[in-house]
Design an enzyme around this catalytic site. Sequence first.
Site, PDB file in Angstrom:
ATOM      1  N   ASN A 162       0.524  10.249   0.329  1.00 14.67           N
ATOM      2  CA  ASN A 162       1.353  11.433   0.546  1.00 14.67           C
ATOM      3  C   ASN A 162       2.114  11.354   1.958  1.00 14.67           C
ATOM      4  OD1 ASN A 162      -1.063  11.561   1.793  1.00 14.67           O
ATOM      5  ND2 ASN A 162      -0.880  14.024   1.219  1.00 14.67           N
ATOM      6  N   GLY A 238      -8.085  10.415   1.695  1.00 15.53           N
ATOM      7  CA  GLY A 238      -7.833  10.490   0.399  1.00 15.53           C
ATOM      8  C   GLY A 238      -8.595  11.681  -0.145  1.00 15.53           C
ATOM      9  N   SER A 239      -9.001  11.577  -1.348  1.00 12.98           N
ATOM     10  CA  SER A 239      -9.786  12.725  -1.746  1.00 12.98           C
ATOM     11  C   SER A 239     -11.248  12.858  -1.678  1.00 12.98           C
ATOM     12  CB  SER A 239      -9.727  12.808  -3.435  1.00 12.98           C
ATOM     13  OG  SER A 239     -10.331  11.658  -3.948  1.00 12.98           O
ATOM     14  N   GLY A 243     -13.879   9.893  -0.788  1.00 11.86           N
ATOM     15  CA  GLY A 243     -14.530   9.746   0.372  1.00 11.86           C
ATOM     16  C   GLY A 243     -16.152   9.698   0.382  1.00 11.86           C
ATOM     17  N   GLU A 260     -11.120  11.232   6.203  1.00 15.18           N
ATOM     18  CA  GLU A 260     -10.157  12.669   6.312  1.00 15.18           C
ATOM     19  C   GLU A 260      -9.906  12.886   4.828  1.00 15.18           C
ATOM     20  OE1 GLU A 260      -9.190  14.278   8.770  1.00 15.18           O
ATOM     21  OE2 GLU A 260      -9.749  13.031  10.241  1.00 15.18           O
ATOM     22  N   CYS A 294      -2.197  17.251   2.689  1.00 15.36           N
ATOM     23  CA  CYS A 294      -3.340  17.686   2.835  1.00 15.36           C
ATOM     24  C   CYS A 294      -3.656  19.161   3.422  1.00 15.36           C
ATOM     25  CB  CYS A 294      -4.196  16.695   3.467  1.00 15.36           C
ATOM     26  SG  CYS A 294      -3.509  16.275   5.169  1.00 15.36           S
ATOM     27  N   GLU A 475      -9.257  11.936  13.691  1.00 15.86           N
ATOM     28  CA  GLU A 475      -7.896  10.982  13.875  1.00 15.86           C
ATOM     29  C   GLU A 475      -6.926  11.626  15.004  1.00 15.86           C
ATOM     30  OE1 GLU A 475      -6.458   9.993   9.756  1.00 15.86           O
ATOM     31  OE2 GLU A 475      -7.715   8.190  10.166  1.00 15.86           O
TER      32      GLU A 475
HETATM   33  P1  NAD Z   1      -7.636   8.985  -3.535  1.00 11.76           P
HETATM   34  O1  NAD Z   1      -9.009   9.435  -3.050  1.00 11.76           O
HETATM   35  O2  NAD Z   1      -7.560   8.918  -5.190  1.00 11.76           O
HETATM   36  O3  NAD Z   1      -7.224   7.482  -2.892  1.00 11.76           O
HETATM   37  C1  NAD Z   1      -6.871   7.443  -1.809  1.00 11.76           C
HETATM   38  C2  NAD Z   1      -7.276   5.920  -1.489  1.00 11.76           C
HETATM   39  O4  NAD Z   1      -8.446   5.481  -1.921  1.00 11.76           O
HETATM   40  C3  NAD Z   1      -6.067   4.954  -2.279  1.00 11.76           C
HETATM   41  O5  NAD Z   1      -5.887   3.971  -1.207  1.00 11.76           O
HETATM   42  C4  NAD Z   1      -7.252   4.356  -3.296  1.00 11.76           C
HETATM   43  O6  NAD Z   1      -6.720   3.348  -3.812  1.00 11.76           O
HETATM   44  C5  NAD Z   1      -8.396   4.095  -2.628  1.00 11.76           C
HETATM   45  N1  NAD Z   1      -9.503   4.178  -3.452  1.00 11.76           N
HETATM   46  C6  NAD Z   1      -9.832   5.097  -4.537  1.00 11.76           C
HETATM   47  N2  NAD Z   1     -11.085   4.888  -4.930  1.00 11.76           N
HETATM   48  C7  NAD Z   1     -11.758   3.956  -4.089  1.00 11.76           C
HETATM   49  C8  NAD Z   1     -13.124   3.467  -3.952  1.00 11.76           C
HETATM   50  N3  NAD Z   1     -13.927   3.682  -4.784  1.00 11.76           N
HETATM   51  N4  NAD Z   1     -13.483   2.589  -3.033  1.00 11.76           N
HETATM   52  C9  NAD Z   1     -12.264   2.394  -1.939  1.00 11.76           C
HETATM   53  N5  NAD Z   1     -10.911   2.866  -2.234  1.00 11.76           N
HETATM   54  C10 NAD Z   1     -10.750   3.439  -3.053  1.00 11.76           C
HETATM   55  O7  NAD Z   1      -6.803  10.270  -3.028  1.00 11.76           O
HETATM   56  P2  NAD Z   1      -5.104  10.265  -3.167  1.00 11.76           P
HETATM   57  O8  NAD Z   1      -4.698  10.901  -4.709  1.00 11.76           O
HETATM   58  O9  NAD Z   1      -4.437   9.091  -2.989  1.00 11.76           O
HETATM   59  O10 NAD Z   1      -4.710  11.125  -2.095  1.00 11.76           O
HETATM   60  C11 NAD Z   1      -4.803  12.587  -2.097  1.00 11.76           C
HETATM   61  C12 NAD Z   1      -5.918  13.357  -1.542  1.00 11.76           C
HETATM   62  O11 NAD Z   1      -5.789  12.785  -0.167  1.00 11.76           O
HETATM   63  C13 NAD Z   1      -5.936  14.751  -1.638  1.00 11.76           C
HETATM   64  O12 NAD Z   1      -7.319  15.114  -1.746  1.00 11.76           O
HETATM   65  C14 NAD Z   1      -5.616  15.018  -0.167  1.00 11.76           C
HETATM   66  O13 NAD Z   1      -6.210  16.127   0.517  1.00 11.76           O
HETATM   67  C15 NAD Z   1      -6.222  13.959   0.666  1.00 11.76           C
HETATM   68  N6  NAD Z   1      -5.570  13.789   1.944  1.00 11.76           N
HETATM   69  C16 NAD Z   1      -6.232  13.940   3.049  1.00 11.76           C
HETATM   70  C17 NAD Z   1      -5.616  13.866   4.339  1.00 11.76           C
HETATM   71  C18 NAD Z   1      -6.483  14.350   5.625  1.00 11.76           C
HETATM   72  O14 NAD Z   1      -6.113  14.100   6.437  1.00 11.76           O
HETATM   73  N7  NAD Z   1      -7.609  15.230   5.520  1.00 11.76           N
HETATM   74  C19 NAD Z   1      -4.263  13.471   4.512  1.00 11.76           C
HETATM   75  C20 NAD Z   1      -3.621  13.233   3.210  1.00 11.76           C
HETATM   76  C21 NAD Z   1      -4.364  13.329   2.030  1.00 11.76           C
END
Ligand code: NAD
Length: 507
Positions: A162, A238-239, A243, A260, A294, A475
């Site tokens: 995103n 990510g999610s 995480g 994050e 996010c 961060e």
């Molecule tokens: P996601 O968790 O599906 O993926 C994020 C990243 O993790 C991708 O590069 C993915 O390939 C990788 N990934 C997935 N499974 C993995 C695993 N088991 N081991 C290692 N890497 C893995 O998230 P998304 O759908 O890409 O992003 C959306 C989410 O990100 C939302 O929940 C949003 O709130 C969050 N987000 C948080 C922030 C913040 O700073 N708090 C900023 C942006 C997005």
Amino acid sequence: MARKASTAKQDLAPELNFIGGRWVPAGGGETFPSRSPADTRKVVGTFPRSSAADVKAAVAAAQQGFAKWRLVPAPQRGWMLAACAKVLRERKEELSNLMSREMGKPLVEARGDVQEAIDCADYYAGEGRRWFGETTHSELPDKFAMSIRCPIGVCGMIAPWNFPVAIPAWKIFPAILCGNAVVFKPAEDSPACGAAFVKALEDAGVPEGVVNLVQGFGEECGVALVAHPDVRVISFTGSSETGSQIATACGKTLKRCSLEMGGKNAQIVLEDADLDLALEGALWGAFGTAGQRCTATSRLILHKKIRKEFVKRLIKAAGQLKIGDPLDEKNHYGPLVNEQQLKRVQRYVEIGRKDDGAKLVLGGKRIMAKGLEHGYFFEPTIFDEVKPNMRIAQEEIFGPVTAAIEVKSFEEAVEVLNGVPYGLSSAVYTRDVNRAFRAIRDLQAGITYVNGPTIGAEVHLPFGGVKNTGNGHREAGKQVLDIFSEWKSVYVDYSGRLQKAQIDVSG
Ligand code: NAD
């Protein structure tokens, strides 16, 4: 002409991994396409589907890069970031265009995303001259004491789609400023942006092995990066579900990990607020980037004296938003990023209507108008009369959906805002300075805005959240340096004799 354009694209975002200073395909030769979410018939590029073997090669290259880079003085590492800022600035328009095509963010927001990366490079370039430790007195005579920051080693960077340039910049620039080398895995929905970002760093002169890129899927190369024993830090955005898995894996290998994650951010509007201002904030916060931030405003906590009026005006304003091609600057927002995300938003709309029993007062449907039927466009969606414990008020939806909740007092507003498992961003609109400061004190969130929307973070302040949003790290700002460096305490004894702390002297 056409040939020239395709060469330019190739230069901007090579469809390969970047390992040890060379652009290479995945060892297994497999690839995956990146499609435009605005029109899935359009392929933006085809990228290597990397495996654990590719990750292993990238980590080995990063170790070699680290061996030299850690010895480069911090101010000189800062100069390199200044060079990165310059190249990013020159490519801002091309990068923004690529971003809009690849993940669907409107051009104006894509420019902001690239600008954030430029700001980040500029900021950490300056930090190269502030690589400060501390000096102090030893308790013993003729003995000098100080603490210094040291680089850690190879850092694995796992990013979402995103903010496909800004978030990698937030991670990579401070990490290399600290003297580390990195292996970066972009999201599978934004590989072209990841490649174009790394290409800019290569062209700025970042030495080989310092920044390595591995494209592919989380469950394949992401997992391998987290598990690799020579990776000492994982920085993940990510999610919360992913995480949590990463934190478990990092626990097994005793890796430092910074997370994050998700949010369920809210904007409080009190009865004394400037309603025009609060309305503008809600529109931008809830529907910017189609709600896929996010920090998006997915809840509106409204004082009962203004709720009806505010929701009425919001319905009118949101109903007038233009949704369509993200490259057309008239449009307010573009598509959702992929089919999975579309289905998730549709599922939550159904949950809101049926299970929760909230009142859907605007939108709720995929947009299938002519010209948009091949993309994942979704109407601005508002639920009213939402109760704080409903699922649509508790769970992250990540789409252009917001839930209006009525409260009777400031105290209840704070309680409702805090009553979710997340704690990233929060906002309060009021003209009462006393209540504004109480909100700053009492809202459980990593970020609080007063009379501003829930989005709008700047790179020189710490960014992150409490509760399920993070794991205690921040961060951005100077705080991020604590993720990417280790403290070392140094004692220099110039007495010429053995001196024993706590034994030779006591207080
Ligand atoms: P996601 O968790 O599906 O993926 C994020 C990243 O993790 C991708 O590069 C993915 O390939 C990788 N990934 C997935 N499974 C993995 C695993 N088991 N081991 C290692 N890497 C893995 O998230 P998304 O759908 O890409 O992003 C959306 C989410 O990100 C939302 O929940 C949003 O709130 C969050 N987000 C948080 C922030 C913040 O700073 N708090 C900023 C942006 C997005």
